[in-house]
Motif scaffolding. Structure first.
Motif, short mmCIF file in Angstrom:
data_model
loop_
_atom_site.label_atom_id
_atom_site.label_comp_id
_atom_site.label_asym_id
_atom_site.label_seq_id
_atom_site.Cartn_x
_atom_site.Cartn_y
_atom_site.Cartn_z
N VAL A 1 8.19 -4.11 41.99
CA VAL A 1 7.72 -3.81 41.65
C VAL A 1 7.19 -4.23 40.16
O VAL A 1 6.64 -3.84 39.18
N PRO A 2 7.43 -5.79 40.42
CA PRO A 2 6.42 -6.28 39.70
C PRO A 2 5.11 -5.51 39.22
O PRO A 2 4.22 -5.42 38.02
N ILE A 3 4.83 -6.05 40.39
CA ILE A 3 3.12 -5.09 40.25
C ILE A 3 3.23 -3.78 39.70
O ILE A 3 1.79 -3.52 39.00
N LEU A 4 4.24 -3.13 40.15
CA LEU A 4 4.24 -1.95 39.71
C LEU A 4 4.16 -1.89 37.89
O LEU A 4 3.78 -1.60 37.10
N LEU A 5 5.08 -2.67 37.62
CA LEU A 5 5.06 -3.30 35.72
C LEU A 5 3.64 -3.43 35.35
O LEU A 5 3.65 -3.39 34.57
N PHE A 6 3.21 -4.30 35.90
CA PHE A 6 2.16 -5.14 35.82
C PHE A 6 0.74 -3.88 36.21
O PHE A 6 0.18 -4.00 34.73
N VAL A 7 0.52 -3.43 36.71
CA VAL A 7 0.01 -1.99 36.61
C VAL A 7 0.00 -1.47 35.43
O VAL A 7 -1.12 -0.66 34.76
N ALA B 1 18.66 3.53 40.44
CA ALA B 1 17.25 2.62 40.52
C ALA B 1 16.38 2.95 40.08
O ALA B 1 15.47 2.15 39.33
N PHE B 2 16.42 3.99 40.61
CA PHE B 2 15.36 5.29 40.27
C PHE B 2 14.70 5.16 38.68
O PHE B 2 13.47 4.87 38.39
N VAL B 3 15.69 6.06 38.14
CA VAL B 3 15.89 6.49 36.92
C VAL B 3 15.10 4.52 35.51
O VAL B 3 14.80 4.89 35.38
N ALA B 4 16.20 3.47 36.12
CA ALA B 4 16.02 2.63 35.69
C ALA B 4 14.27 1.71 35.87
O ALA B 4 13.74 1.46 34.78
N THR B 5 13.88 2.00 36.81
CA THR B 5 12.66 1.24 36.90
C THR B 5 11.68 2.08 37.06
O THR B 5 10.39 1.87 35.53
N ALA B 6 11.98 3.44 36.39
CA ALA B 6 10.89 4.15 35.91
C ALA B 6 11.04 4.62 34.24
O ALA B 6 10.04 4.25 33.67
N LEU B 7 12.06 3.87 33.85
CA LEU B 7 12.86 3.95 32.37
C LEU B 7 12.04 2.74 31.89
O LEU B 7 11.21 2.71 30.98
N ALA B 8 11.92 1.24 32.54
CA ALA B 8 10.92 -0.16 32.29
C ALA B 8 9.52 0.77 32.67
O ALA B 8 8.80 0.14 31.58
N LEU B 9 9.23 1.29 33.22
CA LEU B 9 7.46 1.89 33.17
C LEU B 9 7.46 2.39 31.99
O LEU B 9 6.16 2.12 30.92
N ILE B 10 8.55 3.26 31.21
CA ILE B 10 7.50 4.14 30.11
C ILE B 10 8.01 3.25 29.03
O ILE B 10 6.71 3.58 28.15
N VAL C 1 -0.08 -11.37 30.34
CA VAL C 1 0.60 -12.40 30.36
C VAL C 1 2.42 -12.77 29.90
O VAL C 1 2.93 -12.80 30.25
N LEU C 2 2.51 -10.88 29.26
CA LEU C 2 3.77 -10.65 28.72
C LEU C 2 4.74 -10.21 29.84
O LEU C 2 5.75 -10.66 30.10
N THR C 3 3.74 -9.23 30.21
CA THR C 3 4.00 -8.88 31.58
C THR C 3 4.49 -9.85 32.53
O THR C 3 5.95 -9.73 33.40
N ILE C 4 3.86 -10.72 32.69
CA ILE C 4 3.99 -11.47 33.86
C ILE C 4 5.04 -12.57 33.72
O ILE C 4 6.07 -13.17 34.32
N ALA C 5 5.22 -12.87 32.36
CA ALA C 5 6.63 -14.18 31.87
C ALA C 5 7.32 -12.80 31.94
O ALA C 5 8.91 -13.70 32.36
N GLY C 6 7.94 -11.80 31.47
CA GLY C 6 9.29 -10.84 31.52
C GLY C 6 8.80 -10.59 33.29
O GLY C 6 10.85 -11.17 33.67
N CYS C 7 7.94 -10.75 34.23
CA CYS C 7 8.50 -11.03 35.90
C CYS C 7 8.99 -11.61 36.49
O CYS C 7 10.11 -12.10 36.76
N ALA C 8 8.61 -12.62 35.59
CA ALA C 8 8.57 -14.38 36.47
C ALA C 8 9.77 -14.14 35.85
O ALA C 8 11.00 -14.81 36.57
N ILE C 9 10.81 -14.32 34.77
CA ILE C 9 11.93 -14.73 33.93
C ILE C 9 12.85 -13.19 34.61
O ILE C 9 13.86 -13.62 35.63
N GLY C 10 12.98 -12.28 35.46
CA GLY C 10 13.22 -10.95 35.92
C GLY C 10 13.48 -11.67 37.31
O GLY C 10 14.62 -11.27 37.98
N LEU C 11 12.59 -12.00 38.24
CA LEU C 11 12.35 -12.44 39.70
C LEU C 11 13.95 -13.75 39.59
O LEU C 11 13.99 -13.58 40.10
N LEU C 12 13.61 -14.82 38.22
CA LEU C 12 14.75 -15.93 38.36
C LEU C 12 15.63 -15.55 38.10
O LEU C 12 16.97 -16.27 38.75
N LEU C 13 15.51 -13.95 37.96
CA LEU C 13 17.95 -13.49 37.51
C LEU C 13 17.98 -13.08 39.07
O LEU C 13 19.25 -12.51 39.15
#
Lengths: 120, 234
Positions: free
Chosen positions: B203-209, B116-125, B165-177
């Motif tokens: 996680v969404p906040i991290l991605l947003f930042v 999970a850590f690696v996945a989050t880090a990869l997503a951020l990068i 806008v792109l990030t928020i849309a992505g996070c929204a889709i993620g949260l729905l899933l």
């Protein structure tokens, strides 16, 4: 009956308690308390017997097969374990008695040579 | 110790109840008799009781000594174990027993956690890289806008808005899933729920930042240089 702890009471020598118990039971079966009372009475309160020390000795004598214990009811209608001398116990008592007599004579002879010769 | 005593000790080991089982009762009877006798010789009942105890000595010690007479304590314990048919082997502490029982679960959990850590880090990068690339692609467009009179901050706002806008849309889709995807791990969760607010929020906040930074930094660089230099660059 006076119960003061007088200091002229004598502690028992190791092994003496066993023969005293056997001797007491020669009068007939009795319980632990009766044995303690008998010893005190017969020694005219000279021998100091802590009642609690009777019980380990009673176990030892039972193991040797010299006495047997059985529950019964006292004359005051109390339940108590009565100990009875066995045939082996009687033989043991005879042997021990002569051993103790020799012991007493020997001690007396050492402590007071003149008198002991007189007795003999 | 004579052979008879040894023999009766051995016999006592196998006998149930042991000969000293009723010792406590015997001693109690003894104390009662002594007390009664004291009372009969005109002693107050309370004093009679204590006098009897004093005369007897240490009750616990007498019991213990008598009990000891009947056996060898260590042997007694072994016999007791044998009687109850509990073979004792393979000594282990309770702690290690528990630890062993959860070893597999712990292994899976640790593995999942590191994934999970690696996945989050990869997503951020990855997000950072994509956003930077998007902004870099619009460098010429931004230079033209600058040349036509747009300000740097307006341009920054433009690209950052798009990234946001792109990030928020992505996070929204993620949260729905989330309800569907957490089914797999729900069985492994302990003392937490699949809808843990801290996790689902952080996680969404991290991605947003990360997205904001990824758009802001290249945008600032693009707008800070002279538009002519930027245009001639390619």
């Amino acid at each position: 009956m006076p119960k003061q702890q007088s200091d002229d009471r004598i502690e028992l020598v190791y092994g003496a308690l066993d023969v005293l118990i056997l001797r007491t039971l020669l009068w007939g079966p009795t319980h632990g308390h009766g044995i303690a009372k008998s010893i005190e009475r017969m020694s005219e309160d000279t021998l100091r017997v802590e009642h609690g020390s009777l019980y380990p000795a009673l176990q030892r004598l039972q193991q040797e097969g010299w006495i047997t214990g059985q529950w019964g009811v006292s004359k005051n209608n109390q339940r108590a374990k009565y100990y009875r001398l066995t045939a082996a116990g009687r033989r043991q008592l005879v042997a021990e008695t002569s051993r103790w007599e020799r012991f007493v004579r020997a001690i007396a002879g050492v402590l007071n040579p003149a008198k002991s010769e007189q007795w003999q | 110790m004579s052979w008879r005593r040894t023999l009766s000790k051995v016999a006592a080991l196998f006998r149930r109840p042991t000969p000293v089982e009723d010792l406590a009762e015997e001693i109690r009877a003894h104390l009662e008799m002594e007390q009664q006798e004291n009372v009969e010789s005109d002693m107050p009942p309370k004093d009679a009781h204590y006098a009897a105890l004093r005369r007897f000595g240490n009750v616990t010690l007498a019991e213990e000594r008598s009990r000891e007479m009947w056996g060898w304590l260590w042997l007694e314990n072994i016999m007791q174990d044998l009687r109850y048919g509990v073979p004792i082997y393979d000594f282990t502490t309770f702690e290690s027993l528990i630890s062993e029982s959860v070893a597999q679960r712990r292994f899976t959990t640790v593995l999942m956690l590191s994934f999970a850590f690696v996945a989050t880090a990869l997503a951020l990068i990855g997000l950072f890289g994509v956003m930077t690339h998007l902004v870099a692609q619009r460098q010429r467009e931004m230079a033209i806008r600058m040349a036509l009179g747009s300000t740097g901050s307006a341009l920054c706002w433009l690209v950052m808005r798009r990234g946001a806008v792109l990030t928020i849309a992505g996070c929204a889709i993620g949260l729905l899933l989330v309800p569907q995807s957490t089914r797999v791990v729900r069985g492994m969760l302990y003392q937490t729920s699949a809808y843990n607010v801290v996790t689902l929020g952080s996680v969404p906040i991290l991605l947003f930042v990360a997205a904001l930074l990824a758009t802001y930094l290249p945008a600032r660089r693009a707008t800070s240089v002279d538009p002519m230099v930027a245009l001639r660059h390619q």
